[in-house]
Design a protein around this motif. Structure first.
Motif, PDB file in Angstrom:
ATOM      1  N   SER A   1       0.840  -1.205   0.000  1.00 33.50           N
ATOM      2  CA  SER A   1       0.000   0.000   0.000  1.00 33.50           C
ATOM      3  C   SER A   1       0.871   1.250   0.000  1.00 33.50           C
ATOM      4  O   SER A   1       1.942   1.281   0.600  1.00 33.50           O
ATOM      5  CB  SER A   1      -0.916  -0.001   1.218  1.00 33.50           C
TER       6      SER A   1
ATOM      7  N   ASN B   1      -0.240   5.283 -13.180  1.00 32.87           N
ATOM      8  CA  ASN B   1      -0.627   3.899 -12.956  1.00 32.87           C
ATOM      9  C   ASN B   1       0.446   2.914 -13.412  1.00 32.87           C
ATOM     10  O   ASN B   1       1.010   3.055 -14.491  1.00 32.87           O
ATOM     11  CB  ASN B   1      -1.938   3.600 -13.692  1.00 32.87           C
TER      12      ASN B   1
ATOM     13  N   PRO C   1      -1.832  -1.432  -5.146  1.00 31.53           N
ATOM     14  CA  PRO C   1      -1.827  -1.866  -6.543  1.00 31.53           C
ATOM     15  C   PRO C   1      -2.054  -3.385  -6.652  1.00 31.53           C
ATOM     16  O   PRO C   1      -1.610  -4.145  -5.790  1.00 31.53           O
ATOM     17  CB  PRO C   1      -0.423  -1.492  -7.039  1.00 31.53           C
TER      18      PRO C   1
ATOM     19  N   VAL D   1      -6.428  -1.094  -8.726  1.00 34.68           N
ATOM     20  CA  VAL D   1      -6.044  -0.443  -7.478  1.00 34.68           C
ATOM     21  C   VAL D   1      -7.216  -0.506  -6.516  1.00 34.68           C
ATOM     22  O   VAL D   1      -8.365  -0.329  -6.914  1.00 34.68           O
ATOM     23  CB  VAL D   1      -5.659   1.043  -7.733  1.00 34.68           C
TER      24      VAL D   1
ATOM     25  N   TYR E   1      -3.500   3.557  -1.526  1.00 36.17           N
ATOM     26  CA  TYR E   1      -3.908   2.673  -2.613  1.00 36.17           C
ATOM     27  C   TYR E   1      -3.017   1.455  -2.611  1.00 36.17           C
ATOM     28  O   TYR E   1      -1.825   1.516  -2.304  1.00 36.17           O
ATOM     29  CB  TYR E   1      -3.917   3.391  -3.970  1.00 36.17           C
TER      30      TYR E   1
END
Length: 166
Positions: free
Chosen positions: A11, A40, A161, A45, A159
């Motif tokens: 994260s 990105n 991934p 995500v 976030y």
């Protein structure tokens, strides 16, 4: 899809550690904080967050979280957004709703120092199942009092991934 297991990355914090400290209120949820643009690098995500009410007399209201995406690969940003972490005031609620994707709305109460959280939300799903190349987070609230201003206490989004094996 038997045997399909996504690969989760570590994260990553969206905002600087004090970016949301003392975030001012916006009764219409158009004034708030934009994160730096995120380029990105994953198939998907998950976005989650935590915010802390002021330590004196917050008013019941809402905390709203949105994501935006660059309009093209230049990149061109819509309305007042520029891809840089800063305070922003979107032209209107109608404009906000047409250029940003709604992630979460948290109903708040009058409890001082209360922590409010939202569970992970799939961001690719908000964009038709495909992650945008460049995206950012926008946070606004309507609790009359600013978010908690104690060092690193106002809030944060993270976030995670996700990549999918070939």
């Amino acid at each position: 899809m038997a045997g399909f297991i996504p690969i989760y990355g570590a994260s990553i914090a969206v905002f600087g550690s004090t970016d949301l400290d003392g975030l001012a209120t916006s009764s219409t949820l158009v004034a708030g904080r934009e994160s730096d643009v995120i380029t990105n690098t994953a198939n998907d995500v998950l976005l989650a967050g935590r915010f802390k009410a002021n330590n004196t007399a917050p008013t019941a209201g809402q905390i709203a979280v949105y994501v935006g995406a660059a309009l093209n690969d230049t990149p061109t940003y819509p309305d007042v957004f520029d891809g840089t972490s800063s305070a922003e005031t979107v032209t209107s609620a109608a404009i906000r709703n047409s250029i940003l994707k709604h992630v979460a709305t948290i109903e708040t109460d009058t409890t001082a120092n209360r922590v409010y959280e939202f569970a992970p939300v799939n961001i690719a799903a908000l964009f038709g199942g495909v992650m945008p190349e460049k995206w950012w987070v926008f946070v606004a609230h309507s609790m009359v009092q600013a978010l908690n201003a104690t060092a690193s206490a106002g809030g944060q989004c993270w976030y995670t991934p996700i990549t999918y094996p070939a």
